[in-house]
Design an enzyme around this catalytic site. Sequence first.
Site, PDB file in Angstrom:
ATOM      1  N   GLU A 108     -12.012   3.582  -1.284  1.00  0.00           N
ATOM      2  CA  GLU A 108     -11.483   4.647  -2.153  1.00  0.00           C
ATOM      3  C   GLU A 108     -11.279   4.160  -3.577  1.00  0.00           C
ATOM      4  O   GLU A 108     -11.466   4.908  -4.525  1.00  0.00           O
ATOM      5  CB  GLU A 108     -10.118   5.130  -1.632  1.00  0.00           C
ATOM      6  CG  GLU A 108     -10.178   5.883  -0.319  1.00  0.00           C
ATOM      7  CD  GLU A 108      -8.780   6.146   0.251  1.00  0.00           C
ATOM      8  OE1 GLU A 108      -7.764   5.876  -0.427  1.00  0.00           O
ATOM      9  OE2 GLU A 108      -8.719   6.613   1.398  1.00  0.00           O
ATOM     10  N   VAL A 109     -10.817   2.918  -3.710  1.00  0.00           N
ATOM     11  CA  VAL A 109     -10.512   2.384  -5.048  1.00  0.00           C
ATOM     12  C   VAL A 109     -11.537   1.290  -5.359  1.00  0.00           C
ATOM     13  O   VAL A 109     -11.637   0.289  -4.631  1.00  0.00           O
ATOM     14  CB  VAL A 109      -9.073   1.818  -5.102  1.00  0.00           C
ATOM     15  CG1 VAL A 109      -8.795   1.262  -6.490  1.00  0.00           C
ATOM     16  CG2 VAL A 109      -8.056   2.896  -4.747  1.00  0.00           C
ATOM     17  N   ASN A 164     -13.040  -3.230   2.332  1.00  0.00           N
ATOM     18  CA  ASN A 164     -14.018  -2.146   2.380  1.00  0.00           C
ATOM     19  C   ASN A 164     -14.984  -2.280   1.207  1.00  0.00           C
ATOM     20  O   ASN A 164     -14.586  -2.698   0.110  1.00  0.00           O
ATOM     21  CB  ASN A 164     -13.313  -0.784   2.314  1.00  0.00           C
ATOM     22  CG  ASN A 164     -12.578  -0.456   3.600  1.00  0.00           C
ATOM     23  OD1 ASN A 164     -13.072  -0.737   4.688  1.00  0.00           O
ATOM     24  ND2 ASN A 164     -11.397   0.118   3.486  1.00  0.00           N
ATOM     25  N   HIS A 191     -10.218  -5.288  -3.192  1.00  0.00           N
ATOM     26  CA  HIS A 191      -8.899  -5.579  -2.650  1.00  0.00           C
ATOM     27  C   HIS A 191      -9.013  -5.956  -1.188  1.00  0.00           C
ATOM     28  O   HIS A 191      -9.876  -5.462  -0.469  1.00  0.00           O
ATOM     29  CB  HIS A 191      -7.944  -4.385  -2.825  1.00  0.00           C
ATOM     30  CG  HIS A 191      -8.526  -3.073  -2.388  1.00  0.00           C
ATOM     31  ND1 HIS A 191      -9.424  -2.368  -3.150  1.00  0.00           N
ATOM     32  CD2 HIS A 191      -8.353  -2.361  -1.248  1.00  0.00           C
ATOM     33  CE1 HIS A 191      -9.769  -1.261  -2.508  1.00  0.00           C
ATOM     34  NE2 HIS A 191      -9.144  -1.234  -1.349  1.00  0.00           N
ATOM     35  N   ASP A 244       0.849  -1.189   0.000  1.00  0.00           N
ATOM     36  CA  ASP A 244       0.000   0.000   0.000  1.00  0.00           C
ATOM     37  C   ASP A 244       0.891   1.247   0.000  1.00  0.00           C
ATOM     38  O   ASP A 244       1.883   1.320   0.721  1.00  0.00           O
ATOM     39  CB  ASP A 244      -0.908  -0.001   1.233  1.00  0.00           C
ATOM     40  CG  ASP A 244      -2.052   0.989   1.087  1.00  0.00           C
ATOM     41  OD1 ASP A 244      -3.208   0.552   0.955  1.00  0.00           O
ATOM     42  OD2 ASP A 244      -1.778   2.218   1.097  1.00  0.00           O
ATOM     43  N   ILE A 245       0.520   2.212  -0.806  1.00  0.00           N
ATOM     44  CA  ILE A 245       1.335   3.424  -0.958  1.00  0.00           C
ATOM     45  C   ILE A 245       1.301   4.311   0.299  1.00  0.00           C
ATOM     46  O   ILE A 245       2.226   5.092   0.545  1.00  0.00           O
ATOM     47  CB  ILE A 245       0.887   4.205  -2.213  1.00  0.00           C
ATOM     48  CG1 ILE A 245       2.000   5.068  -2.766  1.00  0.00           C
ATOM     49  CG2 ILE A 245      -0.361   5.024  -1.966  1.00  0.00           C
ATOM     50  CD1 ILE A 245       1.726   5.616  -4.161  1.00  0.00           C
ATOM     51  N   HIS A 289      -7.018  -5.887   2.270  1.00  0.00           N
ATOM     52  CA  HIS A 289      -5.884  -5.285   2.993  1.00  0.00           C
ATOM     53  C   HIS A 289      -5.338  -6.332   3.964  1.00  0.00           C
ATOM     54  O   HIS A 289      -6.107  -6.926   4.736  1.00  0.00           O
ATOM     55  CB  HIS A 289      -6.347  -4.097   3.845  1.00  0.00           C
ATOM     56  CG  HIS A 289      -6.848  -2.902   3.097  1.00  0.00           C
ATOM     57  ND1 HIS A 289      -6.110  -1.753   2.934  1.00  0.00           N
ATOM     58  CD2 HIS A 289      -8.040  -2.655   2.502  1.00  0.00           C
ATOM     59  CE1 HIS A 289      -6.825  -0.848   2.272  1.00  0.00           C
ATOM     60  NE2 HIS A 289      -8.004  -1.373   1.997  1.00  0.00           N
TER      61      HIS A 289
HETATM   62  P1  AMP Z   1      -9.752   1.378   0.210  1.00  0.00           P
HETATM   63  O1  AMP Z   1      -9.993   2.600   1.050  1.00  0.00           O
HETATM   64  O2  AMP Z   1     -10.141   0.112   0.921  1.00  0.00           O
HETATM   65  O3  AMP Z   1     -10.367   1.505  -1.162  1.00  0.00           O
HETATM   66  O4  AMP Z   1      -8.185   1.265   0.054  1.00  0.00           O
HETATM   67  C1  AMP Z   1      -7.493   1.786  -1.032  1.00  0.00           C
HETATM   68  C2  AMP Z   1      -6.040   1.707  -0.676  1.00  0.00           C
HETATM   69  O5  AMP Z   1      -5.295   1.870  -1.862  1.00  0.00           O
HETATM   70  C3  AMP Z   1      -5.570   2.792   0.304  1.00  0.00           C
HETATM   71  O6  AMP Z   1      -5.053   2.172   1.472  1.00  0.00           O
HETATM   72  C4  AMP Z   1      -4.514   3.544  -0.485  1.00  0.00           C
HETATM   73  O7  AMP Z   1      -3.423   3.954   0.302  1.00  0.00           O
HETATM   74  C5  AMP Z   1      -4.098   2.519  -1.523  1.00  0.00           C
HETATM   75  N1  AMP Z   1      -3.545   3.074  -2.761  1.00  0.00           N
HETATM   76  C6  AMP Z   1      -4.036   4.084  -3.508  1.00  0.00           C
HETATM   77  N2  AMP Z   1      -3.255   4.301  -4.574  1.00  0.00           N
HETATM   78  C7  AMP Z   1      -2.254   3.388  -4.530  1.00  0.00           C
HETATM   79  C8  AMP Z   1      -1.123   3.098  -5.336  1.00  0.00           C
HETATM   80  N3  AMP Z   1      -0.858   3.797  -6.454  1.00  0.00           N
HETATM   81  N4  AMP Z   1      -0.308   2.097  -4.947  1.00  0.00           N
HETATM   82  C9  AMP Z   1      -0.543   1.405  -3.848  1.00  0.00           C
HETATM   83  N5  AMP Z   1      -1.595   1.620  -3.021  1.00  0.00           N
HETATM   84  C10 AMP Z   1      -2.443   2.602  -3.353  1.00  0.00           C
END
Ligand code: AMP
Length: 117
Positions: free
Chosen positions: A94-95, A86, A99, A29-30, A101
Amino acid sequence: MSTLFEKIIAGELPATVVHRDARVTAFLDIRPAAPVHILIVPNKVIPTADDLTDEDESLVGHMMLVARDLARQHGIAKSGYRLIVNCNPDSGQEVYHLHLHLLGGRPLGPLLQRTSA
Ligand code: AMP
């Protein structure tokens, strides 16, 4: 338009990939929330847990087993870890590419703050 994670899976966006196979890709995770914070992502786009179908049953099981193996490889299997998925806005997703975690490497505290239900 492809998701951020599709671009990582395709190698079009840089990431620290820690596992890759025919069904899933896992990368750091970034913005890590713990010393170990890995995202385990299906290679095919499934936006949310709510979009899973019965055909995805073995894929979801595979994601869990990859998480187990990565936890062992990163030395947190015995100390402990948390797996989080999530789904949709109330979770803070967010994405919109499913995924898992994998978080560990320190005591993670309570799962959620206990506010009024
Ligand atoms: P979620 O809130 O469950 O959708 O988690 C999305 C996760 O993606 C967050 O923990 C972000 O830090 C992570 N994230 C977003 N962009 C990137 C990226 N380019 N590389 C790795 N992790 C990312």
